[in-house]
Scaffold this active site. Structure first.
Site, PDB file in Angstrom:
ATOM      1  N   LYS C  79       0.847  -1.195   0.000  1.00 42.12           N
ATOM      2  CA  LYS C  79       0.000   0.000   0.000  1.00 42.12           C
ATOM      3  C   LYS C  79       0.885   1.248   0.000  1.00 42.12           C
ATOM      4  CE  LYS C  79      -4.002   2.006   2.442  1.00 42.12           C
ATOM      5  NZ  LYS C  79      -4.801   1.989   3.696  1.00 42.12           N
ATOM      6  N   SER C 154      -9.791   2.643   2.853  1.00 39.07           N
ATOM      7  CA  SER C 154      -8.872   3.305   1.940  1.00 39.07           C
ATOM      8  C   SER C 154      -8.024   2.335   1.117  1.00 39.07           C
ATOM      9  CB  SER C 154      -7.940   4.222   2.723  1.00 39.07           C
ATOM     10  OG  SER C 154      -7.071   3.467   3.547  1.00 39.07           O
ATOM     11  N   SER C 178      -9.791   0.227   6.977  1.00 41.72           N
ATOM     12  CA  SER C 178      -9.187   0.352   5.642  1.00 41.72           C
ATOM     13  C   SER C 178      -8.584  -0.939   5.098  1.00 41.72           C
ATOM     14  CB  SER C 178      -8.112   1.436   5.644  1.00 41.72           C
ATOM     15  OG  SER C 178      -8.718   2.703   5.655  1.00 41.72           O
TER      16      SER C 178
END
EC number: 6.3.5.7
Lengths: 99, 504, 503
Positions: C79, C154, C178
């Site tokens: 990420k 997210s 997330s």
């Protein structure tokens, strides 16, 4: 109903160093008002006897020994810098005073 | 613009000054407060080039995290104890949020509602020996900011600069901020008290060995708060906070200046603006800085990246037991031990030679002799060279020099020559004496011959001595000393002159 | 030959370890897959140009007889919130466009040390603020199950990457869901470890007291394998826990093999089983509960009443901490600078932040600044911290009765792009299922529990007490195995085939 005013949003934007446009101030005033209304209920949930939790797992005295570690080279430090003179970071004139 | 000032005595007649101080002490740990980057306040790193003592945290790089330096915590606890403070059972860090280019994260990790040390008292002593107790509100741990250099514009100052350059070496240096409570009752001693307070903090910090405490380097920085209230008024007046005061003498002058400036404004019916003011060493004045406003909303909140510091009570007691003697108590003890007059002792203190004289005495010199050397000849030589007296010669060599004088091997004059040799790096006093051939001439027959020769050369003087005008002997003594190139004991020469004159 | 992108991470690692497949082959297969489908999915913001070189080095070391980690040579997606040497790390924000950190985040460094090969950086809502990746400054990621739908957020990029078979493993970060919510809506597995279980060093901070890095994958075992690598104490993070963690992979293998639900006390969180939960999600949840009961679990209903205040507390604590964490983006040392001649540094900072931050980030910074400002602190931030205490107490009480808590991982299946982006409050309310675990610090897992009426994945959430992450893996692997038995394989394989474009 929310107490958020345009002036407040402008003041907060100043504290947060964001040059909001007028349109943004307008929309944020409305949005923040609604959000604050929705989240204000936290203050009803608790009495003064409830302690605050700032860390999910309570720990204390986490320290490190006073032993030198690595440093960044100038190349590493300035690689992402918008402006520098090879030794120091460069910024525009500062309005105001020495801190 | 020039401020109007009221005469100091008149200001004190009409108003009572109230003082407060915030002193920042840079700790001389090896690494920074919250990261392992080398600490520029440590002697090994004084001369580091800009932005070389930095790591991700010093630059506030995304993802970097702070970890508390355990040595800095120990230093802070020791300092808190030396200030007579309580050490908190639990203390924690908070973020102080404000934007400034030298603050890499745009928040400073400090302590807010839970400082490591609180409620203390520091005893200080004025030149005339009167003592004050300065109430300490708190001492808390925090990190220093980086350094800005302003480029362009006439003065290199911030106003008119075209741009600024930032060095983050200092960002993250461990600091302890010591905050006093309001200090009342100083009255006309306020300026001197200000200086004595900063000196006391410096002495404490030095005695603990936690900082070099050099004000000119910024190891020790003082913000002085001054307010005035009309005689008889209970409520404190509006205060100003004077920053950038970089020497003890400046602290004294800045406080005096603010008292005079504020008094003039108040007497003219004006009001004091709550603001920061900047001390200008060159002009001896303060100038207005930023007024206090709601822009000072620092939005403190507990630092979520750090955990509370809960000092082990055994550690606190261990540090308490290891505290050195309090500087004021030490002074009192030394003055008594040495038997100095107030004036003599103050000379030593003012010249910052207490520890040096103490070491010289410890090396065997009599206190009076040690004092004379350091505040006299050595101070003069240091002054000529523009250096600290204590940097010229070691206390051991001074004691050795005095031993040679006491033993009759050197006259005062010869000793001064020997001192010059020592300072020039020619070796120990004994070595210099041998190398330069500075021994006192103690050969009686040589002295007698020289005296006879001098008396013969000045028959008129001889006659005067014989007529009982003993002071005339000075001319003959001078001639003998000159002939002996100073390497004779003048007192002995005098005895011989009088003896030979009466005999001949 | 086997399609190396379709098999589980554990299986791929086995092939690598036995030498049947080289790291270069495995890495190339995934790079090919990325090239073929990521134009459509947009899971990646950056593909690692050095990946094949890294893979080659692993192959050389293996060939030289070096004893390597069991995952050595396997590819992993990272990420963009995590700092990586040599790869831009933008946290999905324009303000960090092109910024290449001089250091690796600890979880990344640990993956590297174990010999995993980074495929690239995955898309995310800007600074991890959002539940849809619509707030990424670089455009949204599309849900591999339906490209008109959000992949969650997210960490939509990491979830979509594993769901679209672009990577077997991925790293995510979970501040309020997330990792778990994107896993739920993409039919993947994601774990938020116990707070402090995985180092936050090098994770670009959103809300320091809530953030936690964790694994994303298609199977429970694969998440456990990654968790074993990235977890454990890190002296660079003061909040990192100093404890001996059991092997999570062992727990997952145990759960899959033996079944672990017999006699396990499982609590259904009453507050997350009714209001606001879509009917199809509720139906799948009921089935999952029956499955657990059928496998010997003792299911009871428990209450966590303070959940009522969780969203409100979360949306005070998060913006407050974020407003401070994001202050460093000031154009002085790194990141975007917008400047006109004659401007002061104050103006330059404000203009740069105006230009560099998106609408949601500005909204939350302003909200957080408000929550911390003088006069409001006690009523807002202070109260929110107290609510945290209540939620912790509620969970303590619940875990006194049961071993594990269950709930839907998200209230709905993936919503359509644009559906909630104009209504922040609706977006925030969507986080109700995942937020409580972050406030309490407890570990949570999302894993697939079937499809909704729209044919899109529905996720089950498991929550365990602090430090009991292994319990999630053990129970999760059992549930996963039971469902795979019903479905004839893991859910991820039911996803519609993506059209591969020619490279």
């Amino acid at each position: 109903m929310s107490e958020i005013t345009r002036e407040q949003v402008q003041h907060l934007a100043g504290l947060a160093r964001i040059a909001l446009t007028d349109d943004e101030v307008t929309s944020l005033t409305t949005e923040l008002g609604a959000i604050v209304d929705a989240i204000a209920k936290v203050s009803e949930a608790v009495g003064p006897d409830v302690p605050a939790t700032s860390h999910p797992v309570p720990l204390a005295n986490v320290t490190r020994a006073d032993v030198e570690g690595g440093t960044l080279t100038h190349e590493q430090a300035f690689a992402g810098a918008p402006s520098h003179d090879g030794e120091r970071f460069r910024v525009s004139a500062i309005l105001g005073e020495e801190q | 613009m020039k401020d109007r000032l009221m005469d100091f005595d008149e200001a004190l007649e009409r108003y009572e000054p109230v003082l407060g101080f915030e002193v920042h002490v840079e700790l001389g740990t090896r690494t920074k407060m919250f990261s392992a980057a080398p600490n520029p306040a440590h002697p090994d790193h004084h001369d580091a080039a800009p932005n070389t003592l930095i790591d991700p945290l010093s630059l506030g790089l995304p993802g970097s995290l702070p970890v508390v330096n355990e040595e800095a915590v120990r230093y802070s606890i020791s300092l808190g104890l030396a200030l007579g403070c309580e050490i908190a059972e639990s203390s924690r860090f908070a973020r102080k949020n404000y934007y400034y280019p030298d603050v890499p994260k745009n928040y400073q990790i400090s302590q807010y509602d839970e400082p490591i040390a609180f409620e203390g008292e520091v005893e200080i002593e004025l030149a005339d020996g009167r003592r004050f107790q300065i109430p300490i509100e708190r001492a808390h741990m925090e990190e220093d900011a980086g350094k800005l250099t302003h480029v362009g514009g006439a003065t290199g100052r911030i106003q008119g600069a075209e741009y600024s350059l930032v060095d983050y070496n200092r960002a993250g240096v461990p600091l302890v901020e010591i905050v006093t409570k309001p200090i009342v009752g100083a009255e006309r001693d306020a300026p001197e008290l200000a200086k004595a307070y900063v000196a006391a903090i410096r002495d404490i910090v030095l005695s603990l060995g936690i900082s070099e405490a050099r004000m000119e380097r910024g190891n020790l920085r003082c913000d002085a708060n001054v307010s005035l209230r009309p005689r008889g008024q209970e409520r404190f007046g509006t205060r100003t906070e004077t920053k950038n005061v970089n020497s003890m003498r400046s602290v004294e002058r800045a406080v005096r200046y603010e008292i005079q400036r504020q008094a003039a404004i108040l007497a003219a019916g004006g009001t004091i603006v709550q603001e920061t003011r900047h001390w200008h060493e060159d002009t001896g004045r303060t100038s207005a800085g930023r007024p206090k406003s709601d822009a000072d909303d620092y939005r403190y909140f507990p630092e979520p990246d750090l955990l509370p510091v809960q000092p082990d009570r055994a550690l606190v007691e261990e540090l308490r037991a290891a505290l050195p003697e309090q500087p004021v108590a030490r002074k009192r003890r030394l003055k008594a031990e040495w038997g100095f007059t107030d004036l003599e002792f103050q000379d030593v203190v003012n010249a910052d030679l207490l520890a040096t004289v103490e070491a010289t005495v410890a090396a065997g010199a009599a206190p009076g002799s040690a004092r004379k050397w350091w505040t006299g000849e050595i101070a003069r030589l240091a002054n000529d060279r523009g250096v600290e007296a204590s940097s010229l010669v070691s206390p051991e060599h001074v004691a050795e020099l005095q031993r040679l004088v006491d033993g009759g091997a050197l006259t005062d004059r010869l000793a001064r020559q020997a001192l010059e040799g020592v300072i020039a790096g020619e070796g120990s006093p004994t070595e210099v004496v041998a190398a330069r051939g500075l021994q006192v001439v103690s050969d009686e027959s040589a002295l007698v011959a020289a005296v006879d020769e001098a008396l013969a050369a000045q028959p008129d003087v001889l006659q005067k001595i014989r007529d009982g005008k003993v002071q005339a002997a000075g001319a003959v003594i001078g001639a003998v000393m000159k002939a002996m190139r100073g390497q004779a004991d003048a007192a002995r020469v005098r005895e011989i002159v009088l003896e030979r004159a009466s005999q001949a | 030959m086997t399609d190396l992108t379709r098999i589980d991470g554990a299986e791929l690692a086995g092939l690598l370890a036995s030498g049947e497949v080289s790291s270069v082959e495995a890495t190339q297969a995934h790079l090919d897959r990325i090239a073929a489908v990521d134009g459509e999915i947009h899971a990646f913001l950056h593909v690692n140009a050095g990946a094949l070189d890294e893979a080659r080095r692993i192959d050389e070391r293996r060939a030289a007889g070096e004893q390597l980690h069991e995952l050595a040579g396997a590819p992993v997606a990272i990420k963009d919130v995590l700092c990586t040497i040599g790869m831009p790390s933008t946290s999905g924000s324009r303000i960090l466009e092109g910024w290449v950190p001089p250091y690796d985040a600890t979880p990344v460094a640990r993956l590297k040390a174990a010999g995993l090969v980074a495929l690239g950086k995955t898309n995310m809502d800007e600074f991890a603020m959002g539940s849809s990746t619509e707030h990424s400054a670089y455009g949204p990621t599309r849900n591999p199950w339906d490209r008109e739908r959000i992949p969650g957020g997210s960490g939509g990029g990491s979830a979509a990457a594993v769901a679209a078979f672009e990577a077997p493993f991925a790293l995510g970060s979970d501040t309020g869901g997330s990792i778990r919510q994107p896993a739920a809506v993409t039919g993947s597995v994601g774990v938020k470890p116990t707070y402090g279980g995985v180092s936050r060093y090098g994770a670009i901070a959103l809300a320091s007291s809530l953030d936690q890095v964790g694994p994303v994958s298609r199977t429970v075992l694969d998440s456990a394998l990654i968790h074993d690598v990235i977890g454990g104490h890190d002296p660079h993070d003061s909040t990192s826990l100093q404890r001996e963690w059991p092997s999570f992979a062992a727990a997952a293998r145990e759960g899959a093999a033996a079944g672990s639900l017999q006699g396990l006390k499982v609590g259904v969180i009453r507050e997350l089983d009714s209001e606001g939960i879509a009917p199809d999600v509720h139906a799948r949840f009921q089935e999952a509960v029956r499955l657990i009961e059928g496998a010997g679990g003792e299911v009871v209903e428990v209450s966590v009443p303070s959940i009522e205040y969780a969203v409100a507390a979360y949306y005070l604590i998060l913006p407050a901490e974020a407003s401070s964490n994001l202050a460093r983006f000031d154009s002085v040392r790194f990141g975007l600078r917008v400047e006109r001649p004659g401007q002061t540094v104050e103006d330059v900072m404000a203009a740069s932040r105006e230009a560099g931050f998106g609408a949601e980030v500005k909204r939350r910074i302003i909200l957080g600044t408000y929550a911390l400002s003088a006069g409001y602190y006690d009523a807002y931030y202070g109260s929110a911290q107290q609510v945290r205490t209540l939620i912790q107490r509620d969970f303590d009480a619940a875990f006194a009765q049961v071993d594990l808590l269950v709930s839907p991982a998200a209230p709905t299946t993936a919503f359509r792009f644009g559906e909630k982006v104009g209504d922040p409050l609706a977006m925030y309310a969507n986080d109700i299922t995942t937020i409580p675990a972050n406030l309490a610090g407890i570990p949570g897992m999302a894993l697939p529990m079937g499809l909704g009426d729209d044919g899109l994945p529905v996720g089950l959430q498991l929550l365990a007490p602090l430090f009991e992450d292994a319990r999630l893996y053990r129970a999760g692997a059992t549930i996963e195995a039971l469902l795979a038995e019903q479905w004839g394989g893991i859910l991820a394989h039911q996803a519609p085939q993506l059209t591969e474009v020619a490279r």
